[in-house]
Structures are given as structure tokens and as C-alpha cells.
Design an enzyme around this catalytic site. Sequence first.
Site, PDB file in Angstrom:
ATOM      1  N   ASP A 115       2.629 -12.269   6.114  1.00 24.67           N
ATOM      2  CA  ASP A 115       1.976 -10.969   6.090  1.00 24.67           C
ATOM      3  C   ASP A 115       2.909  -9.912   6.681  1.00 24.67           C
ATOM      4  O   ASP A 115       3.621 -10.176   7.662  1.00 24.67           O
ATOM      5  CB  ASP A 115       0.686 -11.066   6.921  1.00 24.67           C
ATOM      6  CG  ASP A 115      -0.124  -9.799   6.882  1.00 24.67           C
ATOM      7  OD1 ASP A 115      -0.497  -9.373   5.775  1.00 24.67           O
ATOM      8  OD2 ASP A 115      -0.396  -9.233   7.961  1.00 24.67           O
ATOM      9  N   GLU A 156       5.077 -10.724   1.926  1.00 23.81           N
ATOM     10  CA  GLU A 156       4.495  -9.442   1.535  1.00 23.81           C
ATOM     11  C   GLU A 156       5.439  -8.344   2.028  1.00 23.81           C
ATOM     12  O   GLU A 156       5.449  -8.034   3.215  1.00 23.81           O
ATOM     13  CB  GLU A 156       3.111  -9.247   2.157  1.00 23.81           C
ATOM     14  CG  GLU A 156       2.503  -7.898   1.770  1.00 23.81           C
ATOM     15  CD  GLU A 156       1.477  -7.365   2.761  1.00 23.81           C
ATOM     16  OE1 GLU A 156       0.633  -6.562   2.345  1.00 23.81           O
ATOM     17  OE2 GLU A 156       1.499  -7.729   3.950  1.00 23.81           O
TER      18      GLU A 156
END
Length: 548
Positions: free
Chosen positions: A236, A277
Site C-alpha cells: 500500500d 500501489e
Amino acid sequence: MKPATLARRVFLALACLSLVAACGPVATPVAVSPVSGLPLGTDGFPWWNDSVFYEIFVRSFYDTDGDGIGDLNGVIAKLDYLNDGDPATAADLGVAGIWLMPINPAVHYHGYDVTDYYAVNPDYGTADDFKRLMAEAHRRGIRVIVDFVLNHTSDQHPWFLQSQDRSSLYRDWYVWAESEPTGGGWRESASGDFYYGLFAEHMPDLNYRSPAVTAEMQSVARYWLDEMGVDGFRLDAAKHLVEQGAVQSNSELTHEWLRGFRAFYKSVNPEAMVVGEVFDGTVMAAKYAQGDELDLVFDFDLAKAMVFSVGMRNASKVNDVLPIDVKQFPAGQFAAFLTNHDQDRVMSALGDDVPRAKLAATLLLTSPGAPFIYYGEEIGMLGKKPDEDIRLPMQWTAEANGGFTTGTPWRDLNPDYVAKNVAAQSAASDSLLTHYRALIRIRNDHAALRVGESLTVESGNSSVFANLRAGGDELVLVVVNLSRESVSDYGLALESGPLAGEYVAAPILGGGGLATLITNGQGGFDDYKPLPALPAYSSLIIQLQSAP
Ligand code: CA
């Protein structure tokens, strides 16, 4: 080789004997990992290029204990829907990878504010449930990666609670200042000091300049790889790990940290995959995927281009972006998708239009890279922000609460579940789900779509997308008519390429009675029309077989 894999090859070989015209060469069986017992990749590519991935928000997938919250046992219960491990059945989706959104204990429903990296969220189950999920997934040939939220913790994490004390050993695990610095992302704590929390007050950033933090998060990675058996991570907010003065993203120290992290996780498990990401343009994102940092990053530009082109019924955008983006990465080393848990669902962007959702699926599942599907996308679930509404419970059946729970769901389903659900679409040969299943099977069966080079083909018509995939000992041509009208004013052209002589065009999806392709002098072709007219909103996938 696992029995299921062997059965698959035998099945393919037999199917091809009876359907010689429709099948190309059966690819050489891939080697099997001595570590996981799962297949390694085709033609020297890593395993993830052979996998279609499926992103799951556990809270919304399937609830087995009636508390209205999806759980790990629910994911296990639905594994056969994703891939039953038997190549002879066509009732499953055929994915070979799962990405679980965060499964650690967290304060908020979404899980992106972790309070314990070494535990499973009690809403979802136990560590033993997770281990059983891993075993059941691997038994079906599915690998599982988990979200790793390492940029920040919850403000309720014990590390952060202790770090508020200026003399704590945890003080430098976060980024503190005693007077408010300039620039964004600074938050005032109860003590009157300031901490850096880029995304939210309740999400303080960890300080990766501290070797203790790096060591701890490597220890977390080792725990999930070694003890829990995961096949990798989705990182993330990967571009935000280390701030350097005013540089809050893509800093050189972030790249440096990720190089070290890669060396670490590859030393624990050389087959582990990490997809990041990096919410940024492709040129910036691709810097992370050059072979010494992340294995893959999501290609947000390509995703936007695919959805935009389908939405506008015009191929120009994806035709422009795809060839540029492909060149940014080592061959196939990026993750393709349409939309994810942070964006309005693709079906909402397309106005709940099934024919166009099918075209978007064709673009995704014939794309180079490793494709990721967001749960519910395959049945056309709708969802616009706020975030909770793009993460609604999965619509399994027409029964109460879509068959998601026997209790009260943590959030109400979209009422369209009565007509739009897995059961109904499984029974309908023209459904979106049937199209997704067909496309994934085709990708699984055709190495060119998984690992082939991507050669953009001019179509001579702005409504028509065409792409040639060349590799794995075969040639596959993808032709998509994005228009709501039949198109006869077109001609496919590839100025130069790897072709020679004449090719019989064998239909893989759509079409029939396809014209033979005759190459030009440069290994390409000029003005090829496989069909006199491409039907409205149609997907055509063709295998080009060298004519004797
Ligand atoms: Ca539950």
C-alpha cells in the site's frame, strides 16, 4: 508436476486432437516449484504472468457465521467459485491468484490502519483459519498475496501510543516535531507535539529512516511468508515510504528502501511476488519495476485509458497509451486492471451497460502484464464513492442479502442483487460472468496472451481496437469493436512484424469464417479484414496459424 496440472495438459492435448483447426501447439509444460509445488512461469517468465488475480475485500465477500461480516472461512467456502482446481470444469472463474485487502487487526472497517501486524483481524477469523485458507487455495493452484500497509499504522497501534512520550524507545519509529513544520501532512498530538500522517490524523507515518522500523517490518514480512505461507504482498502507498524535506513521494530514499526490501523478501522466498500501489503516472510508477525494487506496479494510466476508450466508444486513448506504457516495463512486468477499491467501479463508469462491460473485460484479459479483477466486477456490480459503496457485499444469489449473509450485513447491498448475481449469471450463456469465465480460460490456454509481446495494430477506424500478441510459440490477434454500430469500414495493418507467408485465422472467441491473412514484405500485414463487418460491441480473438 501436480496431478491437476498434468490432467490439464492431457485435457488440452486431447481437445486439440479433436479440434485441430482451433488449437495451436500445446505449450511445453511449465516447471513446478520445489518450494510451493505450484507451477513456475511459461517460457522463463515468472509465475505471476500466468495468473489472473482477483482482489477481495474480505468484509464483503462471504459471511459464514451470520454476524454480517465476511470472513476467511467465507473466502474458503467460495474458492471453488474462483478456481476449483479441475481444468475439465468450466463453472469456475479460473483465476490463479488472490489479493486480500488488509486482514490485520485495524480500527477502521477497511483495515488500512493496522494495530497489530502479526495477527489476523478477529472480525475475519483466526491465524488457523488463514493457514487453512492458504492450504485450500494452494490445493486448487491459487496463490495468495496480502495487503501490506507499511507506510503508516493506526494511531491506536501500541508503537504510536508509546512514541508520543518524547523519551520512549519508540519515539523515532514515527516522524515527530516539537513545533509545527511547514508543509502538509503534519498533525498535532494530544501532547502538543506534531507528527507526520500524510493520509489522515489516525494514520501516522512510520519513520523508515530508523533502522529499527526497517528491521521490524522485514520481520513482519518474514512472518507472513514463513509462518503464514503467503505468496507475496501488495504494498500500500508504496511511493510514500520516506519523505525527504519537501519531497513527499517518489523520493530517492523510498527507492533505496524498496531495493533493500526486495533483497530481503527474495532471500526469504525467491518466488515471492510484490506488487506496489504507486498511484502516479506510468513513467514515474515504472521506475519501481525495473527489476531491483518491486516485481510489479499497477498501471493506473492504462486502466484509465481502457475504461475511457470503452466509455467513449473510441479506441484512440488505449491505442495511444498501451504501446507507450508497455515500453516502460521489463516485458510484461506490470499489473493491469480496470478499477480497484479506491475508485468508482468500472460498471458505474460505463452506465451499467453490459455490452460495454464485456468489451472492458476483453481489453483487460487480453492485455500484456498480470491482470487483476476487483471482486464483483465480473458480474457488473455498481459502486460510486463514498468508499463504503465501492466495497459493498458480493451479490451471490437473489435470496435475502444476496446470499452474502444470513444475518444483517455490515452495509446494505445494492438492491439490484435480485437480478444481478452470480447464480443468475452462471445460468445465462450471454452474461457478463460467462464472458469473464471464457476470457480467463482463453488466457489460461494461450501463452501468447499471457507472455507474448504486444504489437499495436492500426485498424483504420477509431472505433476499432486491435492488438497482436506474439509469444509462447503462437500468434493471437485481438480485435474489439467499441462502437454500438457494426463496422465494415476498417482494415488491420501492422507495418512490420514477426510474420511470414500466409496464416489461417482460427476463431478463439467470436467470429467464424475468417479470412486468411497474407503478410507483407516486412513481416506485417496491410488492410486485413478477418470479417467483412465487425458486429456492434464485439470481441474477436483469433489464433493465426501458419498455412502449410
Ligand atoms: Ca462473519
